[in-house]
Every structure is written in C-alpha cells, then in structure tokens.
Design a protein around this motif. Sequence first.
Motif, short mmCIF file in Angstrom:
data_model
loop_
_atom_site.label_atom_id
_atom_site.label_comp_id
_atom_site.label_asym_id
_atom_site.label_seq_id
_atom_site.Cartn_x
_atom_site.Cartn_y
_atom_site.Cartn_z
N PHE A 1 61.51 5.91 3.53
CA PHE A 1 61.11 7.23 2.62
C PHE A 1 62.01 7.82 1.57
N TYR A 2 63.13 7.77 1.51
CA TYR A 2 64.28 7.97 0.55
C TYR A 2 63.93 6.94 -0.60
N THR A 3 63.59 5.73 -0.39
CA THR A 3 63.09 4.92 -1.31
C THR A 3 61.72 5.18 -2.00
N TRP A 4 60.69 5.64 -1.10
CA TRP A 4 59.58 6.26 -1.60
C TRP A 4 59.85 7.26 -2.49
N ALA A 5 60.65 8.16 -2.19
CA ALA A 5 60.73 9.30 -2.87
C ALA A 5 61.41 9.00 -4.29
N ALA A 6 62.18 7.99 -4.35
CA ALA A 6 62.64 7.66 -5.56
C ALA A 6 61.67 7.20 -6.72
N VAL A 7 60.79 6.15 -5.98
CA VAL A 7 59.53 5.54 -6.45
C VAL A 7 58.67 6.63 -6.94
N LEU A 8 58.30 7.60 -6.07
CA LEU A 8 57.22 8.41 -6.46
C LEU A 8 57.78 9.46 -7.24
N SER A 9 58.98 9.65 -7.50
CA SER A 9 59.62 10.66 -8.63
C SER A 9 59.14 10.10 -9.98
N ILE A 10 59.59 8.71 -10.13
CA ILE A 10 59.32 7.97 -11.28
C ILE A 10 57.75 7.95 -11.78
N ILE A 11 56.91 7.96 -10.69
CA ILE A 11 55.25 7.74 -10.75
C ILE A 11 54.88 9.17 -11.20
N THR A 12 55.61 10.03 -10.75
CA THR A 12 55.15 11.47 -11.10
C THR A 12 55.58 11.85 -12.29
N ILE A 13 56.72 11.47 -12.84
CA ILE A 13 57.23 11.63 -14.32
C ILE A 13 56.06 11.19 -15.17
N ILE A 14 55.71 9.77 -14.72
CA ILE A 14 54.68 8.95 -15.80
C ILE A 14 53.35 9.89 -15.65
N ALA A 15 52.98 10.27 -14.43
CA ALA A 15 51.66 10.91 -14.34
C ALA A 15 51.71 12.13 -15.16
N ILE A 16 52.77 12.98 -15.08
CA ILE A 16 53.03 14.09 -15.87
C ILE A 16 52.68 13.98 -17.26
N ALA A 17 53.23 12.78 -17.81
CA ALA A 17 53.42 12.44 -19.24
C ALA A 17 51.89 12.31 -19.54
N ILE A 18 51.16 11.51 -18.84
CA ILE A 18 49.70 11.29 -18.95
C ILE A 18 48.94 12.70 -18.92
N ILE A 19 49.25 13.56 -18.13
CA ILE A 19 48.49 14.87 -17.94
C ILE A 19 48.69 15.76 -18.72
N MET A 20 49.92 15.86 -19.62
CA MET A 20 50.35 16.78 -20.47
C MET A 20 49.46 16.89 -21.67
N PRO A 21 48.89 15.83 -22.24
CA PRO A 21 48.23 15.85 -23.46
C PRO A 21 46.80 16.37 -23.11
N LEU A 22 46.46 16.42 -21.85
CA LEU A 22 44.99 17.00 -21.33
C LEU A 22 44.94 18.37 -21.50
N LYS A 23 46.28 19.15 -21.53
CA LYS A 23 45.96 20.71 -21.64
C LYS A 23 45.07 21.47 -22.77
N ALA A 24 44.82 20.64 -23.71
CA ALA A 24 44.23 21.26 -24.71
C ALA A 24 42.81 22.14 -24.38
N GLY A 25 42.77 23.27 -25.07
CA GLY A 25 41.30 24.16 -24.63
C GLY A 25 41.43 24.64 -23.32
N ASN A 26 42.76 24.88 -22.60
CA ASN A 26 43.00 25.61 -21.52
C ASN A 26 44.00 26.82 -21.59
N ASP A 27 43.99 27.56 -22.82
CA ASP A 27 44.69 28.72 -23.15
C ASP A 27 44.38 29.81 -22.13
N ASN A 28 42.99 29.89 -22.05
CA ASN A 28 42.59 31.03 -21.21
C ASN A 28 42.34 30.83 -19.83
N ALA A 29 42.94 29.77 -19.17
CA ALA A 29 42.82 29.64 -17.50
C ALA A 29 43.46 30.60 -16.91
N ALA A 30 44.53 31.36 -17.49
CA ALA A 30 45.15 32.29 -16.85
C ALA A 30 44.27 33.48 -16.41
#
Length: 188
Positions: free
Chosen positions: A112-141
């Motif tokens: 599981f600790y190896t999976w945690a390292a792999v999933l950390s890297i995958i999550t960083i990549i996923a966040i890099a993909i998600i970040m540009p999708l935030k446009a037009g979401n200023d009033n979500a709060a």
Amino acid sequence: MNNSMSESRNLSPAIVMNILGLFGICVILIVAFYYQLGRFELPCPLCLLQRVGIIMIGFGFLFNIYFGVKNTHYSFSLLGCIVTGFVAMRQVSLHILPGDTGYGSTFFGLHFYTWAAVLSIITIIAIAIIMPLKAGNDNAAKNSPHILGKLAMGLFAILIAANLVSTVLECGSGQCDDNPTFYQLLKQ
C-alpha cells in the motif's frame, strides 16, 4: 425534480472532477479501514502519516466543492500529494533490500505504501489536468454544493473522524509502535 435537473446541468466539469476526486479519496480511506479492521493489519506510523497526506488531498477537493474552485485549494491538495509521496517513498526505501518482504499486505502485487507513492504522482497529474477546467466557476461559492458534493463531503468527514478515533485507540497518549500489533487503549 426540476430544480435537481437544473443543478445537474449547472455542474462545471471542474466541480464534477473535484467530486470524483473526493469520492476517490474516500475509497482509498475505506480500503485502508477494511485492511485495518477487517484483516487486522494495524497501520504503522508511516502509514498513519500517509493517511494524513491523503486527507490533505481530500481537503483541497472539499474546499473546491464547497467554496468554489480556486488554485489555492488545489495547492493544498498538491501539498498533500507531496507529503504522501515523500512519506511513501521513505517507507519504500526502508523495504527495498533483497529478501525484505515489506510491511503489510499487497494489492495487485504492490504494498500500500508503494500504491500511495504512485497515486500521489497520478493525483498531481490529475490536478494539472483539472486546473484549467475551473474557468467560469467564480460564483460557485454562492451556491449550495450539489447533492453528490454534499454526500462526498459527509462521507469524507465521517472517515476523518474514524481515522482520528482509530489512531487514538492504536497509539494511546504516547508514540505509536513501529510495528503495531494491538490497540494501546483497548489493551489496558
């Protein structure tokens, strides 16, 4: 019913990805609890620190769902990825010698600790993909989170509380054992 349909149509791709991300974090924590409670494999101190990092990742997603998508929230998730990754790589390095069977069970051949390292890297990549999708979401709060977002946030809160309780039971008021075999507070 018409209101819930309009809520679904108003979900931005970034919010959908954050809800999925938070559900993913919840699944990881549920699997960790299954192995802890169902298979009686208590987490070591490094495993507990990895859970803290995973919870930090989840808080970034939760903040995006509740307050609206912001880069500062993603930075909290990224910090959680770094914490989880570093702690996981430390644990990998402790068990890298030939003949060392590692700590705990394996899942698809990796600890599981190896999976945690792999999933950390995958999550960083996923966040890099998600970040540009935030446009037009200023009033979500200003809007109440979608029902799926509320469900993910509630499940996440329950899992955080369960982690706190299980850690206190396992470690008691002192330092956690390196190789725990019983719950300190339940043994006394």
